[in-house]
Design a protein around this motif. Structure first.
Motif, mmCIF file in Angstrom:
data_model
loop_
_atom_site.group_PDB
_atom_site.id
_atom_site.type_symbol
_atom_site.label_atom_id
_atom_site.label_comp_id
_atom_site.label_asym_id
_atom_site.label_seq_id
_atom_site.Cartn_x
_atom_site.Cartn_y
_atom_site.Cartn_z
ATOM 1 N N HIS A 1 0.843 -1.195 0.000
ATOM 2 C CA HIS A 1 0.000 0.000 0.000
ATOM 3 C C HIS A 1 0.881 1.249 0.000
ATOM 4 O O HIS A 1 1.878 1.323 0.733
ATOM 5 N N LEU A 2 0.537 2.245 -0.817
ATOM 6 C CA LEU A 2 1.296 3.495 -0.883
ATOM 7 C C LEU A 2 0.482 4.626 -0.254
ATOM 8 O O LEU A 2 -0.719 4.774 -0.525
ATOM 9 N N THR A 3 1.145 5.409 0.574
ATOM 10 C CA THR A 3 0.456 6.450 1.340
ATOM 11 C C THR A 3 -0.034 7.596 0.469
ATOM 12 O O THR A 3 -1.171 8.051 0.596
ATOM 13 N N ARG A 4 0.843 8.089 -0.425
ATOM 14 C CA ARG A 4 0.465 9.218 -1.278
ATOM 15 C C ARG A 4 1.032 9.018 -2.682
ATOM 16 O O ARG A 4 2.227 8.828 -2.853
ATOM 17 N N ASP B 1 -4.223 7.899 -1.762
ATOM 18 C CA ASP B 1 -3.488 6.684 -1.392
ATOM 19 C C ASP B 1 -3.795 5.596 -2.412
ATOM 20 O O ASP B 1 -4.762 5.689 -3.174
ATOM 21 N N SER C 1 -2.777 -1.914 -2.098
ATOM 22 C CA SER C 1 -1.752 -2.875 -2.514
ATOM 23 C C SER C 1 -2.207 -3.758 -3.667
ATOM 24 O O SER C 1 -1.410 -4.478 -4.257
ATOM 25 N N ARG D 1 -8.190 7.878 0.952
ATOM 26 C CA ARG D 1 -7.733 9.180 1.452
ATOM 27 C C ARG D 1 -7.256 10.024 0.280
ATOM 28 O O ARG D 1 -6.656 9.524 -0.667
ATOM 29 N N GLU E 1 -5.562 14.154 -0.609
ATOM 30 C CA GLU E 1 -4.956 15.356 -0.016
ATOM 31 C C GLU E 1 -4.600 16.344 -1.123
ATOM 32 O O GLU E 1 -4.049 15.969 -2.156
ATOM 33 N N TYR F 1 -11.036 11.765 3.841
ATOM 34 C CA TYR F 1 -10.931 10.316 4.006
ATOM 35 C C TYR F 1 -12.324 9.714 4.170
ATOM 36 O O TYR F 1 -13.260 10.361 4.658
#
Length: 316
Positions: free
Chosen positions: A19-22, A53, A56, A105, A107, A140
């Protein structure tokens, strides 16, 4: 002839399922013109960063949807003429989550030069001064729906004078004066004379969360930052103006820590009506003139925490 059906490579499974945050785009520049009743329009050239986000189970995001969402919201804002910049970011976040169904999420951050009109302190010459205005929004998904928090802020350049060096200069001058003046006369001289110190170019910044149904004016934030340093700076200064700025700055010496604390005190006074869970971030960077490094101070807290600290005279 119909265009060929092209594969959606982003939808494929990644080789490494992490999983990638941003994931998203940085440095998207747009022209924004905001009309105002009875006033000249505000013209901005903001730079946007927009992220979501990535689960995965998906190889990549649909990258083009991010600048597409920015353009779509800005076009609507030009038609409406009255949307605050932090609300623009919030609208973009909402659209990103709509376009990226796989994201939990999103941003968006925005930064732009913002021109304000000032007058020099003595000659009252009009001068255009540039500051930075900033806005953030984070959204989110929850079980109840999408939650979005938005923030407005500014970064302003000013001038600070070191109190420590000034005190040492004052003390050494006192010892020299006492060699040929009595103590009473020496004290009168010390009260009259402006003592030297080293100066810094200070960069103060404030970010304040904007709760629902609330409006925070960027101009009010800018004034708080300016008033929390030794002196504001001015693009156009004639000789009497230079004198006034230098003397005023040396009469109000400030450590980097002092600047942050003064900003906090003014924020609590100016925005006491905001809810206790309103998040506030205050930073000061002083670009040192006698060191190769810079000085830095920061405070991150909620409005309720800041009120309690000031009321109780301190805290951790």
């Amino acid at each position: 002839m119909e265009p060929p059906c092209l594969p959606d490579t982003q939808e494929k499974l990644p080789t490494i399922p992490v999983h990638l945050t941003r994931v998203g785009v940085k440095g998207v520049k747009k022209l924004l013109k905001i009309e105002r009743d009875g006033k000249r329009p505000i013209v901005l050239l903001p730079t946007f960063d927009a992220f979501v986000d990535l689960p995965s189970t998906q190889r990549g995001i649909h990258m083009s949807r991010n600048p597409e969402a920015i353009s779509h919201v800005l076009e609507e804002a030009v038609e409406d003429n009255a949307m605050e910049v932090e609300s623009l970011c919030a609208e973009i976040v909402s659209l990103l989550l709509e376009k990226h169904k796989y994201a939990k999420r999103a941003e968006v951050s925005m930064k732009s030069d913002f021109m304000i009109m000032k007058k020099s302190p003595v000659t009252q010459h009009k001068t255009q001064e540039m500051v930075n205005i900033m806005a953030d929004a984070i959204g989110y998904r929850t079980e109840e729906g999408v939650v979005i928090r938005k923030m407005i802020g500014a970064e302003v350049v000013g001038m600070t004078v070191c109190p420590c060096a000034q005190e040492t200069v004052k003390e050494s001058s006192k010892q020299k004066l006492l060699k040929f003046l009595d103590e009473e006369t020496t004290e009168k001289v010390l009260e009259t004379v402006t003592f030297a110190s080293h100066n810094q170019r200070g960069r103060g910044s404030i970010m304040i969360e904007v709760p629902a149904q609330q409006t925070i004016r960027g101009e009010d934030i800018i004034k708080i930052i300016e008033d929390s340093m030794s002196s504001y700076v001015c693009e156009l200064l004639k000789r009497p103006d230079e004198h006034a700025v230098v003397v005023n700055a040396h009469e109000h010496p400030m450590f980097v820590e002092d600047c942050v604390r003064h900003m906090i005190h003014k924020i609590v006074k100016e925005f006491s009506h905001l809810p206790d869970d309103t998040l506030i971030t205050v930073q000061q960077v002083n670009e040192e003139s006698i060191h190769r490094h810079n000085a830095f101070a920061e405070k991150v807290a909620t409005m309720g925490e800041l009120k309690a600290e000031i009321k109780n005279g301190g805290g951790n």
